[in-house]
Design a protein around this motif. Structure first.
Motif, PDB file in Angstrom:
ATOM      1  N   MET A   8       0.852  -1.200   0.000  1.00  0.00           N
ATOM      2  CA  MET A   8       0.000   0.000   0.000  1.00  0.00           C
ATOM      3  C   MET A   8       0.882   1.242   0.000  1.00  0.00           C
ATOM      4  SD  MET A   8      -2.791   1.176   2.860  1.00  0.00           S
ATOM      5  CE  MET A   8      -3.559   2.778   2.771  1.00  0.00           C
ATOM      6  N   GLU A   9       0.616   2.179  -0.891  1.00  0.00           N
ATOM      7  CA  GLU A   9       1.356   3.434  -0.966  1.00  0.00           C
ATOM      8  C   GLU A   9       0.729   4.476  -0.046  1.00  0.00           C
ATOM      9  OE1 GLU A   9       4.105   4.060  -2.614  1.00  0.00           O
ATOM     10  OE2 GLU A   9       4.209   2.008  -3.377  1.00  0.00           O
ATOM     11  N   PHE A  10       1.550   5.187   0.677  1.00  0.00           N
ATOM     12  CA  PHE A  10       1.041   6.281   1.525  1.00  0.00           C
ATOM     13  C   PHE A  10       2.140   7.304   1.723  1.00  0.00           C
ATOM     14  CE2 PHE A  10       2.454   2.800   4.251  1.00  0.00           C
ATOM     15  CZ  PHE A  10       3.388   3.419   5.069  1.00  0.00           C
TER      16      PHE A  10
END
Length: 325
Positions: free
Chosen positions: A1-3
């Motif tokens: 997941m990108e954040f």
């Protein structure tokens, strides 16, 4: 997941300092001072721990201390020995404010000396304008308000700050100052001054409780913001050089709107109850006074204030000095 990793810019104090958006400096501060006619030395104002009434002798010594702290400006409130229906001690050539201005300038010619211009402390009614038949009359009050401002300028004030909230007072003051060759004296208008419960301790400090009624017919309704914009626009058109929003803490939304709309310098007044609540909680050990005060000062800057009138000024100046050692 990108954040997003926002915490990277909070990782160390050095990084936090580099990316900090708003900074409080000693040059933001103006210290309100109460000078009492006939007093020798000082007397503490019980509702405002650490804040004093000054006699002229003690006032001059305090100017020396403030100057050593690097505080660039003060605003003077007078407590006269006599009051009457025409507030004549407000514009007396040797009145308490006029003598305090001379003393401050003699002690430190470079200090920015501001004066509160109003009739309430000097009037037997305690109201900010002249009273006739139980009503505060606007237009006749302007003559005495402008006369008061002129007397402060003649004593050497750099900036006059009308706080009365009579309509048209900025225009009348500007006219009278200019007619008398005081074109360089600035007007710091209490443009947006609310009828606030946060002024309570100030009534003791300035001995200015109204003898009847309240000030709601001339100070602003705390519920209104659009009205504040109209007040500010009027004062700019009349010649104000700086605008004030008062009180500070509960009206930062108003300050932000004024800042976003107008390009004049903006000041705010961190008023008496805002100060006293912090002091009372600190004396009980319930809060970290220094942390709370500096957070408040930062909040005022974030909301758009260029100038902060605050009773905390000496403490803030001292804390900033400590941080910079």
């Amino acid at each position: 997941m990108e954040f997003e990793r926002h915490r990277r810019l909070r990782a160390t104090s050095g990084i936090r300092n580099l990316v900090r958006e708003n900074h409080v400096t000693v040059n933001d501060l103006v210290y309100p001072m109460f000078v009492e006619e006939g007093l020798s030395g000082t007397s503490e104002i019980s509702a405002m721990p650490g804040v004093m009434h000054y006699g002229i002798d003690a006032f001059r010594r305090e100017i020396h201390r403030l100057s050593e702290l690097g505080i660039p400006g003060i605003i003077i409130f007078g407590v006269p020995s006599e009051k009457d229906e025409m507030a004549s001690s407000a514009y007396a050539p040797k009145g308490v404010v006029q003598e305090a201005v001379r003393a401050a300038k003699a002690e430190n010619p470079d200090l920015v000396v501001m004066t509160d211009v109003c009739l309430c402390q000097y009037s037997s009614t305690g109201h900010c304008g002249i009273v006739r038949d139980g009503k505060i009359v606007n237009d006749d009050s302007l003559t005495l308000i402008a006369k008061t401002a002129l007397s402060h300028a003649e004593a050497g004030a750099d900036i006059v700050a009308p706080s009365d909230m009579m309509d048209g007072r900025v225009a009348r003051i500007r006219e009278v100052l200019d007619e008398n060759k005081f074109e360089d004296v600035s007007i710091f208008s209490y443009a947006v001054k609310y009828a606030s419960a946060f002024y309570g301790p100030f009534r003791e400090a300035a001995h200015s409780t109204p003898s009847f009624g309240d000030r709601k017919s001339y100070q602003m309704d705390p519920a209104n913001v659009r009205e504040a914009m109209r007040e500010a626009a009027s004062d700019i058109a009349e010649g104000a050089d700086i605008l004030m929003v008062k009180p500070a803490l509960s009206y930062m939304d108003v300050m932000r709107q004024i800042r976003d709309t107008y390009d004049l310098p903006i000041g705010t007044y961190n008023v008496s109850a805002e100060y006293s609540m912090v002091k009372a909680a600190a004396m009980q050990g319930w809060i970290d006074e220094r942390a709370i005060v500096m957070e408040m000062m930062t909040s005022f800057k974030r909301a758009g204030a260029d100038i902060i009138l605050t009773y905390h000024a000496p403490d803030v100046a001292r804390w900033l000095k400590e941080e910079n050692r």
